[in-house]
Design a protein around this motif. Structure first.
Motif, PDB file in Angstrom:
ATOM      1  N   LYS A   1      10.219  47.511  36.291  1.00 60.52           N
ATOM      2  CA  LYS A   1       9.626  47.688  38.044  1.00 60.52           C
ATOM      3  C   LYS A   1      11.220  47.534  39.077  1.00 60.52           C
ATOM      4  CE  LYS A   1       4.869  45.709  36.153  1.00 60.52           C
ATOM      5  NZ  LYS A   1       4.117  44.782  36.234  1.00 60.52           N
ATOM      6  N   PHE A   2      11.800  47.326  38.080  1.00 55.65           N
ATOM      7  CA  PHE A   2      13.223  47.711  38.995  1.00 55.65           C
ATOM      8  C   PHE A   2      14.126  48.410  39.636  1.00 55.65           C
ATOM      9  CE2 PHE A   2      14.542  44.220  36.297  1.00 55.65           C
ATOM     10  CZ  PHE A   2      15.386  44.788  36.096  1.00 55.65           C
ATOM     11  N   ASP A   3      14.601  49.214  40.580  1.00 58.01           N
ATOM     12  CA  ASP A   3      16.206  50.106  40.272  1.00 58.01           C
ATOM     13  C   ASP A   3      17.568  48.843  39.758  1.00 58.01           C
ATOM     14  OD1 ASP A   3      18.273  51.149  40.567  1.00 58.01           O
ATOM     15  OD2 ASP A   3      17.142  52.359  42.366  1.00 58.01           O
ATOM     16  N   ARG A   4      17.212  49.106  38.510  1.00 58.03           N
ATOM     17  CA  ARG A   4      19.091  48.559  37.767  1.00 58.03           C
ATOM     18  C   ARG A   4      20.222  48.847  38.853  1.00 58.03           C
ATOM     19  NH1 ARG A   4      23.180  47.888  34.531  1.00 58.03           N
ATOM     20  NH2 ARG A   4      22.815  46.126  32.708  1.00 58.03           N
ATOM     21  N   ASP A   5      20.015  49.664  39.464  1.00 57.50           N
ATOM     22  CA  ASP A   5      21.650  50.313  39.934  1.00 57.50           C
ATOM     23  C   ASP A   5      21.562  49.117  41.583  1.00 57.50           C
ATOM     24  OD1 ASP A   5      22.571  51.431  38.206  1.00 57.50           O
ATOM     25  OD2 ASP A   5      21.859  53.625  39.320  1.00 57.50           O
ATOM     26  N   GLN A   6      20.212  49.272  41.812  1.00 58.07           N
ATOM     27  CA  GLN A   6      19.741  48.372  43.586  1.00 58.07           C
ATOM     28  C   GLN A   6      20.037  46.463  43.376  1.00 58.07           C
ATOM     29  OE1 GLN A   6      15.603  49.330  45.223  1.00 58.07           O
ATOM     30  NE2 GLN A   6      16.838  48.617  46.655  1.00 58.07           N
ATOM     31  N   VAL A   7      19.659  46.584  41.908  1.00 57.65           N
ATOM     32  CA  VAL A   7      19.487  44.763  41.434  1.00 57.65           C
ATOM     33  C   VAL A   7      21.069  44.597  41.562  1.00 57.65           C
ATOM     34  CG1 VAL A   7      17.178  45.198  41.388  1.00 57.65           C
ATOM     35  CG2 VAL A   7      18.665  45.177  39.296  1.00 57.65           C
ATOM     36  N   LEU A   8      21.379  45.588  41.042  1.00 56.90           N
ATOM     37  CA  LEU A   8      23.370  45.052  40.394  1.00 56.90           C
ATOM     38  C   LEU A   8      24.556  45.252  41.346  1.00 56.90           C
ATOM     39  CD1 LEU A   8      25.907  45.516  38.719  1.00 56.90           C
ATOM     40  CD2 LEU A   8      26.090  47.566  38.651  1.00 56.90           C
ATOM     41  N   ARG A   9      23.460  46.026  43.042  1.00 59.93           N
ATOM     42  CA  ARG A   9      24.602  46.085  43.799  1.00 59.93           C
ATOM     43  C   ARG A   9      23.781  44.836  45.060  1.00 59.93           C
ATOM     44  NH1 ARG A   9      27.242  49.222  47.134  1.00 59.93           N
ATOM     45  NH2 ARG A   9      27.596  50.960  45.502  1.00 59.93           N
ATOM     46  N   LEU A  10      23.316  44.133  44.575  1.00 64.73           N
ATOM     47  CA  LEU A  10      22.719  42.911  45.711  1.00 64.73           C
ATOM     48  C   LEU A  10      23.151  41.430  44.779  1.00 64.73           C
ATOM     49  CD1 LEU A  10      18.311  43.961  45.807  1.00 64.73           C
ATOM     50  CD2 LEU A  10      20.437  43.415  47.606  1.00 64.73           C
ATOM     51  N   ALA A  11      23.641  41.851  43.921  1.00 70.19           N
ATOM     52  CA  ALA A  11      24.188  41.083  42.650  1.00 70.19           C
ATOM     53  C   ALA A  11      25.377  41.074  43.245  1.00 70.19           C
ATOM     54  CB  ALA A  11      23.846  40.687  41.535  1.00 70.19           C
TER      55      ALA A  11
ATOM     56  N   TYR B   1      32.241  33.910  41.701  1.00 71.61           N
ATOM     57  CA  TYR B   1      31.524  33.418  40.072  1.00 71.61           C
ATOM     58  C   TYR B   1      30.901  31.902  39.856  1.00 71.61           C
ATOM     59  CZ  TYR B   1      30.407  33.483  35.446  1.00 71.61           C
ATOM     60  OH  TYR B   1      30.348  33.427  34.223  1.00 71.61           O
ATOM     61  N   ASP B   2      31.633  31.126  40.655  1.00 68.39           N
ATOM     62  CA  ASP B   2      31.533  29.535  40.000  1.00 68.39           C
ATOM     63  C   ASP B   2      30.529  29.321  40.979  1.00 68.39           C
ATOM     64  OD1 ASP B   2      32.720  29.752  37.931  1.00 68.39           O
ATOM     65  OD2 ASP B   2      34.429  29.256  39.711  1.00 68.39           O
ATOM     66  N   GLY B   3      30.124  29.973  42.689  1.00 61.30           N
ATOM     67  CA  GLY B   3      29.281  30.009  43.710  1.00 61.30           C
ATOM     68  C   GLY B   3      28.240  30.366  43.719  1.00 61.30           C
ATOM     69  N   ALA B   4      28.134  31.297  42.871  1.00 59.00           N
ATOM     70  CA  ALA B   4      27.069  32.083  42.965  1.00 59.00           C
ATOM     71  C   ALA B   4      25.703  31.781  41.625  1.00 59.00           C
ATOM     72  CB  ALA B   4      26.851  33.975  42.446  1.00 59.00           C
TER      73      ALA B   4
ATOM     74  N   GLU C   1      28.172  36.104  33.506  1.00 64.46           N
ATOM     75  CA  GLU C   1      28.837  36.464  33.001  1.00 64.46           C
ATOM     76  C   GLU C   1      28.912  38.211  33.242  1.00 64.46           C
ATOM     77  OE1 GLU C   1      32.728  36.940  30.323  1.00 64.46           O
ATOM     78  OE2 GLU C   1      31.924  34.703  30.577  1.00 64.46           O
ATOM     79  N   ALA C   2      28.418  38.668  32.030  1.00 61.11           N
ATOM     80  CA  ALA C   2      28.159  40.419  32.097  1.00 61.11           C
ATOM     81  C   ALA C   2      27.853  41.175  33.782  1.00 61.11           C
ATOM     82  CB  ALA C   2      27.034  40.323  30.762  1.00 61.11           C
ATOM     83  N   LEU C   3      26.418  40.367  34.391  1.00 65.46           N
ATOM     84  CA  LEU C   3      26.350  41.059  35.404  1.00 65.46           C
ATOM     85  C   LEU C   3      27.700  40.808  36.405  1.00 65.46           C
ATOM     86  CD1 LEU C   3      24.050  41.634  37.165  1.00 65.46           C
ATOM     87  CD2 LEU C   3      23.622  39.044  37.850  1.00 65.46           C
ATOM     88  N   PHE C   4      28.279  39.927  36.473  1.00 64.83           N
ATOM     89  CA  PHE C   4      29.848  39.833  37.334  1.00 64.83           C
ATOM     90  C   PHE C   4      30.626  40.614  36.938  1.00 64.83           C
ATOM     91  CE2 PHE C   4      33.881  38.629  38.033  1.00 64.83           C
ATOM     92  CZ  PHE C   4      34.535  38.338  39.677  1.00 64.83           C
ATOM     93  N   ARG C   5      30.986  41.372  35.163  1.00 65.12           N
ATOM     94  CA  ARG C   5      31.313  42.056  34.985  1.00 65.12           C
ATOM     95  C   ARG C   5      31.433  43.332  35.643  1.00 65.12           C
ATOM     96  NH1 ARG C   5      36.208  40.365  31.883  1.00 65.12           N
ATOM     97  NH2 ARG C   5      35.279  38.541  31.244  1.00 65.12           N
ATOM     98  N   GLU C   6      29.500  43.991  35.076  1.00 65.31           N
ATOM     99  CA  GLU C   6      29.785  44.974  35.923  1.00 65.31           C
ATOM    100  C   GLU C   6      29.448  45.307  37.448  1.00 65.31           C
ATOM    101  OE1 GLU C   6      25.837  47.410  34.750  1.00 65.31           O
ATOM    102  OE2 GLU C   6      26.222  46.044  33.032  1.00 65.31           O
ATOM    103  N   ALA C   7      29.440  44.095  38.376  1.00 60.36           N
ATOM    104  CA  ALA C   7      29.106  43.633  39.562  1.00 60.36           C
ATOM    105  C   ALA C   7      30.407  44.172  39.533  1.00 60.36           C
ATOM    106  CB  ALA C   7      28.783  42.789  40.452  1.00 60.36           C
ATOM    107  N   LEU C   8      31.560  43.767  39.443  1.00 59.73           N
ATOM    108  CA  LEU C   8      33.182  43.651  39.896  1.00 59.73           C
ATOM    109  C   LEU C   8      33.448  45.180  39.400  1.00 59.73           C
ATOM    110  CD1 LEU C   8      35.575  42.285  40.210  1.00 59.73           C
ATOM    111  CD2 LEU C   8      36.222  41.807  38.163  1.00 59.73           C
TER     112      LEU C   8
END
Length: 206
Positions: free
Chosen positions: A13-23, A32-35, A59-66
């Motif tokens: 129920k969410f836009d994956r691209d949008q939440v990735l940008r928010l991350a 990475y450590d502080g989040a 970690e996988a989320l961070f790599r996509e965000a990176l």
């Protein structure tokens, strides 16, 4: 019931691209450590199970965000090195000035500040970021070599050392920005770095 059927029956129920940008924005602010996962889910507007289902783990989320950060922000800085209608000096100068303008928002660069200390929990991320910084230095080195071929950089120059110097300036701009330096101050640092060019490079070959 297969996993595919479950996914069809329970669509996100969410836009994956949008939440990735928010991350990405959270990682930019906190590294990475502080989040924490709680910080991320709050900013993304989803719960932890949804985060894990969509991205696997922090970690996988961070790599996509990176990757998103590098592909959306990085090229605008590093593309300056690829311009062939300017000298090597002009290309390096443009790269640093573009970085100063972008880092002047006080957040710096995710590739530089994403994980500044290696720990047991972030070792893979730390090495990934270090490799990306080394790739940037390699791009600077390549541009200087092109300058030698074009005749605007002396063939006697220690290309590796000069590339390391300007990569250090580039990374340092990010740290200065995070410490509160204004865009004007960052551009002043670039001015100083470029005044060192003649002493480092020497007269261009004929």
């Amino acid at each position: 019931m297969t996993a595919t059927t479950k996914e069809r029956g329970r669509p996100r129920k969410f836009d994956r691209d949008q939440v990735l940008r928010l991350a990405m924005e959270v990682f930019l602010d906190r590294g990475y450590d502080g989040a924490s996962v709680g910080d991320l889910t709050t900013a993304m507007g989803i719960n932890a199970p949804s985060l894990y289902a969509a991205f696997g783990c922090k970690e996988a989320l961070f790599r996509e965000a990176l990757d998103l950060y590098v592909n959306s922000v990085g090229p605008r800085t590093l593309d300056e090195l690829g311009k062939r209608d300017v000298s090597a000096r002009g290309a390096v100068d443009a790269m640093l000035r573009e970085a100063a303008r972008r880092f002047g928002n006080g957040r710096g660069c995710l590739v530089v500040l994403g994980a500044t200390h290696r720990t047991a929990d972030n070792e893979a991320v730390f090495h990934d970021l270090a490799e990306r910084r080394n790739e940037t230095q390699a791009l600077i080195r390549r541009r200087l070599k092109q300058g030698v071929a074009d005749g605007d950089v002396s063939a006697a120059v220690d290309i590796g050392t000069v590339a390391a110097f300007y990569a250090t300036v580039l990374n340092g701009l990010s740290l200065q920005a995070r410490d509160g330096a204004s865009r004007k101050q960052l551009l002043g640092v670039v001015d100083c770095a470029m005044k060192a060019w003649d002493g480092l490079i020497g007269p261009a070959s004929a």
